[in-house]
Design an enzyme around this catalytic site. Structure first.
Site, PDB file in Angstrom:
ATOM      1  NE  ARG A 133      -4.469   1.530   1.815  1.00 23.65           N
ATOM      2  CZ  ARG A 133      -4.265   2.304   0.766  1.00 23.65           C
ATOM      3  NH1 ARG A 133      -5.132   2.267  -0.235  1.00 23.65           N
ATOM      4  NH2 ARG A 133      -3.221   3.113   0.703  1.00 23.65           N
ATOM      5  CB  CYS A 188      -0.974  -0.027   1.179  1.00 20.98           C
ATOM      6  SG  CYS A 188      -0.197  -0.006   2.811  1.00 20.98           S
ATOM      7  CG  ASP A 214      -5.315   6.035   2.333  1.00 19.41           C
ATOM      8  OD1 ASP A 214      -5.358   5.722   3.532  1.00 19.41           O
ATOM      9  OD2 ASP A 214      -4.442   6.776   1.842  1.00 19.41           O
TER      10      ASP A 214
HETATM   11  P1  4NP Z   1      -1.771   2.804   4.129  1.00 16.86           P
HETATM   12  O1  4NP Z   1      -2.434   4.136   4.723  1.00 16.86           O
HETATM   13  O2  4NP Z   1      -1.238   3.156   2.768  1.00 16.86           O
HETATM   14  O3  4NP Z   1      -2.919   1.851   4.059  1.00 16.86           O
HETATM   15  O4  4NP Z   1      -0.692   2.390   5.115  1.00 16.86           O
HETATM   16  C1  4NP Z   1      -1.763   5.355   4.799  1.00 16.86           C
HETATM   17  C2  4NP Z   1      -0.838   5.549   5.793  1.00 16.86           C
HETATM   18  C3  4NP Z   1      -0.189   6.773   5.908  1.00 16.86           C
HETATM   19  C4  4NP Z   1      -0.460   7.772   4.994  1.00 16.86           C
HETATM   20  C5  4NP Z   1      -1.392   7.556   3.995  1.00 16.86           C
HETATM   21  C6  4NP Z   1      -2.030   6.340   3.892  1.00 16.86           C
HETATM   22  N1  4NP Z   1       0.194   9.028   5.129  1.00 16.86           N
HETATM   23  O5  4NP Z   1      -0.121   9.928   4.328  1.00 16.86           O
HETATM   24  O6  4NP Z   1       1.058   9.190   6.005  1.00 16.86           O
END
Ligand code: 4NP
Length: 161
Positions: A17, A11, A129
Site C-alpha cells: 500500500r 503501512c 491490506d
Molecule cells: P503492506 O502489505 O502493509 O500494504 O505492505 C503487507 C505486506 C506484507 C505483509 C502484510 C501486509 N506480511 O505479512 O508480510
C-alpha cells in the site's frame, strides 16, 4: 526561501500500500510541477521486508495505470521520521495506532493522518491490506489511493508557503 513539505506514507510491510501511495503521489506532484516543493517517501511499521522492492503484484497493477514503483522497503524510524516529515499518512487503523504509540511523548500526533480522511469517493475507513487478496484487492487499493492522494495534494498545496 520556501520550505519543502515532506510526506511519508506508512503501512505494515512497505511493499504494497505505502509504496503504491508514494508512486501515485509522486506522479501527481510531477504532473503539477511541484517536485521542488513536495517530497514523498514511504515506510512500514514492521521491518520484515526491508530492502525489498514493492510486491510484484502491486508493481504489475500499478504499472498498468502508469505508476512505476521503485522504492525499497524500510521500517519507520521514530527517531528520524517524526521530525523529518510534515505529513505521516497511515493506511489502516492498526498502522495509525502503531505510529501514534511510538510518539511516546505525544509531540507529533498532529502530523499523523489517516488516508481515509482524504477520500471523497470511497466510504470505507481504511486502505485494506491486499496481501492475502487476489487481483481485485490490489485494484481496489489503487482506486482508493488515487482518490485519497488527489485530495491530500489539494490540502498540502493549500499549506505551501
Ligand atoms: P503492506 O502489505 O502493509 O500494504 O505492505 C503487507 C505486506 C506484507 C505483509 C502484510 C501486509 N506480511 O505479512 O508480510
Amino acid at each position: 526561501m520556501m520550505s519543502k513539505k515532506k510526506i511519508l506514507f506508512v503501512c505494515l510491510g512497505n511493499i504494497c500500500r505505502s509504496p503504491a501511495a508514494e508512486g501515485i503521489m509522486h506522479k501527481m506532484i510531477k504532473s503539477e510541477g511541484l517536485e521542488n516543493q513536495i517530497e514523498v517517501d514511504s515506510a512500514g511499521t514492521m521491518g520484515y521486508h526491508t530492502g525489498e522492492k514493492a510486491d510484484p503484484r502491486m508493481r504489475k497493477h500499478a504499472s498498468q495505470r502508469g505508476y512505476d514503483l521503485t522504492s525499497l522497503a524500510r521500517r519507520f524510524s521514530p527517531n528520524k521520521d517524526f521530525k523529518e516529515f510534515n505529513y505521516i499518512v497511515t493506511m489502516d487503523n492498526q498502522n495509525y495506532e502503531d505510529i501514534i504509540s511510538m510518539d511516546y511523548k505525544n509531540e507529533y500526533s498532529t502530523k499523523v493522518l489517516k488516508m481515509s480522511n482524504f477520500y471523497k469517493v470511497h466510504k470505507i475507513d481504511e486502505v485494506p491490506d491486499p496481501y492475502y487478496s487476489g487481483s481485485e484487492g490490489f485494484e481496489k487499493v489503487l482506486d482508493i489511493l488515487e482518490d485519497g492522494c488527489k485530495n491530500l495534494l489539494v490540502r498540502i498545496k493549500n499549506e505551501l508557503n
